[in-house]
Write a protein that holds these residues in place. Structure first.
Motif, short mmCIF file in Angstrom:
data_model
loop_
_atom_site.label_atom_id
_atom_site.label_comp_id
_atom_site.label_asym_id
_atom_site.label_seq_id
_atom_site.Cartn_x
_atom_site.Cartn_y
_atom_site.Cartn_z
N TYR A 26 1.03 -1.20 -0.10
CA TYR A 26 0.14 0.11 0.03
C TYR A 26 0.85 1.12 -0.08
N GLY A 27 2.09 0.96 0.04
CA GLY A 27 3.07 2.29 0.35
C GLY A 27 2.52 3.19 1.27
N ALA A 28 2.55 4.56 0.81
CA ALA A 28 2.46 5.49 1.69
C ALA A 28 0.80 5.75 1.90
N SER A 29 -0.05 4.97 1.11
CA SER A 29 -1.16 5.16 1.14
C SER A 29 -2.11 4.54 1.99
N PRO A 30 -3.17 4.93 2.72
CA PRO A 30 -3.76 4.04 3.56
C PRO A 30 -4.75 3.05 2.83
N ASN A 31 -4.83 2.96 1.94
CA ASN A 31 -6.05 2.42 1.11
C ASN A 31 -5.87 2.52 -0.49
N ILE A 32 -6.69 1.43 -1.18
CA ILE A 32 -7.00 1.85 -2.65
C ILE A 32 -8.37 2.13 -2.66
N GLN A 33 -8.73 3.31 -3.45
CA GLN A 33 -9.90 3.76 -3.75
C GLN A 33 -10.48 3.27 -4.96
N ILE A 34 -11.58 2.53 -5.02
CA ILE A 34 -12.18 2.19 -6.01
C ILE A 34 -13.62 2.55 -6.35
N ARG A 35 -13.80 3.09 -7.75
CA ARG A 35 -14.99 3.53 -8.19
C ARG A 35 -15.30 3.52 -9.53
N MET A 36 -16.31 3.51 -9.85
CA MET A 36 -16.74 3.74 -11.35
C MET A 36 -17.31 5.26 -11.55
N ASP A 37 -16.85 5.82 -12.90
CA ASP A 37 -17.34 7.05 -13.13
C ASP A 37 -18.20 7.44 -14.03
N GLY A 38 -19.37 8.19 -14.12
CA GLY A 38 -20.22 8.39 -15.09
C GLY A 38 -19.70 9.35 -16.02
N ALA A 92 -1.30 -6.80 2.22
CA ALA A 92 -0.34 -6.60 1.07
C ALA A 92 0.79 -7.76 1.41
N ASP A 93 -0.13 -8.89 0.95
CA ASP A 93 0.89 -10.12 1.09
C ASP A 93 1.05 -10.86 -0.24
N ASN A 94 1.00 -10.35 -1.38
CA ASN A 94 1.09 -10.74 -2.65
C ASN A 94 0.35 -11.98 -2.99
N ASN A 95 -0.62 -12.33 -2.43
CA ASN A 95 -1.81 -13.21 -2.57
C ASN A 95 -2.58 -12.68 -3.23
N TRP A 96 -3.55 -13.37 -4.09
CA TRP A 96 -4.82 -13.05 -4.80
C TRP A 96 -6.07 -13.20 -4.12
N TYR A 97 -6.80 -12.21 -3.95
CA TYR A 97 -8.06 -12.19 -3.37
C TYR A 97 -9.44 -11.95 -4.37
N ARG A 98 -10.17 -12.54 -4.24
CA ARG A 98 -11.36 -12.41 -5.11
C ARG A 98 -12.53 -11.61 -4.10
N CYS A 99 -12.65 -10.34 -4.79
CA CYS A 99 -13.58 -9.37 -4.27
C CYS A 99 -15.00 -9.11 -4.83
N THR A 100 -15.85 -8.81 -3.85
CA THR A 100 -17.36 -8.63 -4.55
C THR A 100 -17.58 -6.99 -3.80
N LEU A 101 -17.83 -6.14 -4.90
CA LEU A 101 -18.15 -4.79 -4.22
C LEU A 101 -19.45 -4.46 -4.67
N PRO A 102 -20.22 -3.83 -3.72
CA PRO A 102 -21.50 -3.28 -4.19
C PRO A 102 -21.28 -1.97 -5.13
N ILE A 103 -22.24 -1.97 -6.10
CA ILE A 103 -22.06 -0.99 -7.32
C ILE A 103 -22.38 0.39 -6.57
N THR A 104 -23.28 0.24 -5.54
CA THR A 104 -23.82 1.28 -4.80
C THR A 104 -22.67 2.15 -4.16
N SER A 105 -21.64 1.36 -3.90
CA SER A 105 -20.34 1.98 -3.01
C SER A 105 -19.47 2.48 -4.19
N LEU A 106 -19.80 2.32 -5.39
CA LEU A 106 -18.94 2.63 -6.34
C LEU A 106 -19.22 4.04 -7.23
N ILE A 107 -20.46 4.35 -7.35
CA ILE A 107 -20.98 5.19 -8.14
C ILE A 107 -22.55 5.65 -7.63
#
Length: 205
Positions: free
Chosen positions: A107-119, A138-153
């Motif tokens: 994550y470097g200096a960032s507290p997070n990764i911000q994920i969104r969709m843009d209209g 931040a362990d170099n392992n793959w994770y499968r994520c499910t994100l609600p669209i309402t949280s993105l846009i």
């Protein structure tokens, strides 16, 4: 050459469901009604909008190899699926989910990764999914994520989407942020029992 190797390991993988997929991380086949945005598995039944939303980015180094996108941010940067002219009506998914595979190296200096969709109306900077080390370490392992669209846009913007996926860090503190993603798709409903506090599951290789 897609057939090679499919027979090996299916006996051990069927218990966890990984034996039935294909492509990177044994991605599951998409169903009718799903939309593929950047997907390595079987998308023959889905709507494929990968040509509508090409990979782009700014600031950092973004590589697209072997059906995986890798991002390395030295400072303010972003990686996204879309372009200045991209536009599709994704309102069928406004109450659904985005699924993606995510691997964080740092994550470097960032507290997070911000994920969104843009209209096409422009980004809503206040609406994004906050991905942090409590969800994907931040362990170099793959994770499968499910994100609600309402949280993105905002729902009102889903009928004209310019960037189907936008990923960045906290502005002015992205130095050293390194991550990779693949298998980005849209589903019209959230899975039953979805827990927003635990949206990602480690993918067992």
């Amino acid at each position: 050459g897609t057939g090679t190797g499919t027979g090996t390991g299916t006996g051990t993988g069927t218990g966890t469901g990984t034996g039935t997929g294909s492509g990177v991380n044994q991605a599951l086949a998409l169903a009718s009604g799903d939309t593929a945005l950047y997907y390595s598995g079987d998308k023959s039944l889905a709507t494929d909008l990968s040509a509508t939303y090409p990979l782009n980015g700014f600031g950092g180094t973004t590589t697209d190899a072997n059906q995986v996108v890798t991002a390395d941010f030295p400072g303010n940067s972003g990686v996204f699926l879309g372009s200045d002219t991209s536009n599709a009506d994704l309102s069928a998914y406004q109450n659904g989910a985005m699924t993606l595979d995510l691997k964080v190296s740092s994550y470097g200096a960032s507290p997070n990764i911000q994920i969104r969709m843009d209209g096409t109306a422009g980004p809503d900077y206040g609406t994004f999914f906050t991905m942090d080390s409590s969800k994907v370490p931040a362990d170099n392992n793959w994770y499968r994520c499910t994100l609600p669209i309402t949280s993105l846009i905002p729902a009102a913007n889903t009928n004209s989407v310019q960037k189907a996926l936008y990923m960045s860090g906290a502005w002015d503190s992205m130095s050293g942020l390194q991550f990779a993603f693949t298998n980005v798709a849209l589903k019209s409903t959230l899975p039953s029992g979805f827990d927003a506090n635990s949206p990602c599951q480690q993918i067992t290789p």
